[in-house]
Write a protein that holds these residues in place. Structure first.
Motif, PDB file in Angstrom:
ATOM      1  N   TRP A 204      10.634   9.739   0.557  1.00  0.00           N
ATOM      2  CA  TRP A 204       9.257   9.475   0.965  1.00  0.00           C
ATOM      3  C   TRP A 204       8.818   8.029   0.737  1.00  0.00           C
ATOM      4  O   TRP A 204       7.819   7.578   1.295  1.00  0.00           O
ATOM      5  N   VAL A 205       9.572   7.291  -0.062  1.00  0.00           N
ATOM      6  CA  VAL A 205       9.151   5.930  -0.413  1.00  0.00           C
ATOM      7  C   VAL A 205       9.121   4.977   0.795  1.00  0.00           C
ATOM      8  O   VAL A 205       8.144   4.242   0.975  1.00  0.00           O
ATOM      9  N   PRO A 206      10.153   4.944   1.670  1.00  0.00           N
ATOM     10  CA  PRO A 206      10.104   4.009   2.808  1.00  0.00           C
ATOM     11  C   PRO A 206       8.887   4.209   3.708  1.00  0.00           C
ATOM     12  O   PRO A 206       8.400   3.247   4.320  1.00  0.00           O
ATOM     13  N   ASP A 207       8.369   5.451   3.779  1.00  0.00           N
ATOM     14  CA  ASP A 207       7.186   5.714   4.613  1.00  0.00           C
ATOM     15  C   ASP A 207       5.942   4.999   4.086  1.00  0.00           C
ATOM     16  O   ASP A 207       4.956   4.826   4.819  1.00  0.00           O
ATOM     17  N   LEU A 208       5.991   4.613   2.810  1.00  0.00           N
ATOM     18  CA  LEU A 208       4.837   3.945   2.192  1.00  0.00           C
ATOM     19  C   LEU A 208       4.992   2.427   2.158  1.00  0.00           C
ATOM     20  O   LEU A 208       4.205   1.729   1.514  1.00  0.00           O
ATOM     21  N   MET A 209       6.018   1.897   2.839  1.00  0.00           N
ATOM     22  CA  MET A 209       6.307   0.463   2.802  1.00  0.00           C
ATOM     23  C   MET A 209       5.044  -0.379   3.029  1.00  0.00           C
ATOM     24  O   MET A 209       4.302  -0.153   3.987  1.00  0.00           O
ATOM     25  N   GLY A 210       4.810  -1.322   2.107  1.00  0.00           N
ATOM     26  CA  GLY A 210       3.664  -2.217   2.222  1.00  0.00           C
ATOM     27  C   GLY A 210       2.402  -1.710   1.534  1.00  0.00           C
ATOM     28  O   GLY A 210       1.421  -2.450   1.417  1.00  0.00           O
TER      29      GLY A 210
END
Length: 413
Positions: A204-210
């Motif tokens: 789930w972390v890459p979906d929160l990039m930025g």
């Protein structure tokens, strides 16, 4: 006749060493393999150059977890006040910001570097750019000069090694100094990244990039035991996490990973609330919007991009109406909000780290003079040493203090 001194590496420690050696009457040549001096300084403090910290000396040493005690003599001989005075005399006014961080008033790192360069020119220091040193020339246990990558040998009465660590290689820090020191008998501890972002495999972390989070608390766990904690700001990236508190925790995380421990970050998104008050807040929000979907009610508690992640990790259907959410689900939601867990797999590569952990062993260098205990007339300063600190101006202070000691004592000894 003036003492002839060669300084290898024109970073903060090297430029300060060259300055102090020249001020004490030496004939100094500063050799830098990049096309300009101070490349790494130009990117410190996000290009603003956090040159030191206004804390008292014991506090500064405490914020240098990597052998800070070794710096006791050199920092007391060239303090943070001395650093500020040095730059004021060079025409660079300073200001103190949050956390005691000292910056140039202009917010330009280039002003700091240019002022040091101008001082070197005033002192007639010879600066050789785009020139690589291959080896330190040693004869009968005495440093007698350097061998350039061209094969040419340059003689000197003393050599000061200030090549930096192995982080940010595009600035010239490629671990050369550690190799050179090892060749002539110095012990070098393993080079590891510090002040570095951390990677995770959490899907789930890459979906929160930025996405940046402010005022959160993060606990660093190793094999289910808390080993560090910090509060402040962090950010998600495509590979994991970064930001001020992640960087400050990263050194401890790197050592735990080196020991093959299971490393996790537990993020408390609502550190100001006790678990009981957080549950009460959730109950109050849900009661005020009983027929709305849970997803839509959480906007007051969370950034929009984080809502689906938190609901998924809490095993709650986001389209469920709030009056249908069970007590058990509410407890799970509160727990996730205060225990958002990110398993850490590894740090980013050392060439992305702000500083290097490890380097030339401190017990092989005189802490007052920075003279090598292994090779006569060799002095060592800066990040090439096994010394590293947290963010906040501590690493530059360490470099300036060590450089000042090496420059002065190489010239007068």
């Amino acid at each position: 006749m003036n003492k002839k001194i060669i300084v290898i590496g024109a970073g903060p420690a090297g430029m300060m060493a060259a300055t102090k050696a020249a001020e004490n009457g030496a004939d100094v040549t500063l050799i830098e393999k990049m096309d300009r001096v101070g490349r790494k300084m130009l990117i410190t403090g996000k290009g603003r150059c956090n040159m030191t910290n206004a804390a008292d000396i014991p506090e500064i040493i405490k914020n240098i977890p990597g052998n800070g005690a070794f710096l006791n003599s050199s920092i007391r001989a060239f303090t943070n006040d001395d650093v500020v005075d040095f730059f004021h005399e060079l025409g660079v006014p300073t200001k103190v910001e949050r956390g005691g961080r000292v910056f140039p008033v202009s917010d330009k790192a280039s002003d700091v570097v240019d002022a040091m360069l101008e001082r070197l020119h005033e002192l007639d220091v010879k600066i050789w750019l785009k020139t690589s040193v291959s080896h330190i020339a040693v004869r009968d246990g005495v440093a007698v000069g350097v061998v350039l990558s061209s094969g040419e040998t340059i003689d000197a009465d003393a050599v000061i090694l200030t090549t930096g660590g192995a982080s940010y290689p595009r600035t010239g820090s490629t671990g050369d100094g550690a190799r050179m020191a090892k060749e002539i008998g110095h012990s070098v501890t393993k080079l590891l990244p510090a002040l570095v972002p951390l990677e995770t495999d959490e899907p789930w972390v890459p979906d929160l990039m930025g996405l940046s989070l402010k005022n959160v608390s993060v606990r660093l766990m190793a094999d289910d035991e808390k080993i560090a904690e910090d509060f402040g700001e962090m950010m998600f990236t495509h590979f994991g996490v970064t930001g001020p508190i992640i960087l400050s925790l990263s050194r401890t995380a790197v050592f735990a990973l080196e020991q093959q421990k299971n490393v996790e970050l537990i993020i408390n998104l609502k550190p100001a609330l006790t678990p009981e008050k957080l549950v009460a807040r959730i109950n109050r929000d849900f009661a005020a919007a009983q027929t709305k979907a849970v997803h839509n009610v959480l906007h007051a508690l969370l950034p929009v991009r984080l809502i689906d992640v938190v609901l998924d990790l809490s095993y709650i259907d986001g389209m469920k109406k709030t009056n249908q959410v069970t007590k058990e689900e509410r407890m799970r939601l509160a727990d996730t909000l205060q225990h958002l867990t990110v398993a850490i797999t590894k740090p980013r590569p050392i060439d992305e780290a702000i500083v290097t952990v490890g380097g030339i062993a401190t017990d092989e260098v005189n802490p007052k003079t920075m003279a090598s205990k292994r090779v006569k007339n060799l002095y060592i300063a800066g990040e090439v040493m096994d010394v590293d600190g947290f963010t906040g101006g501590y690493n530059l202070q360490a470099a300036f203090s060590m450089g000042a000691a090496a420059g002065k004592w190489s010239a007068i000894s």
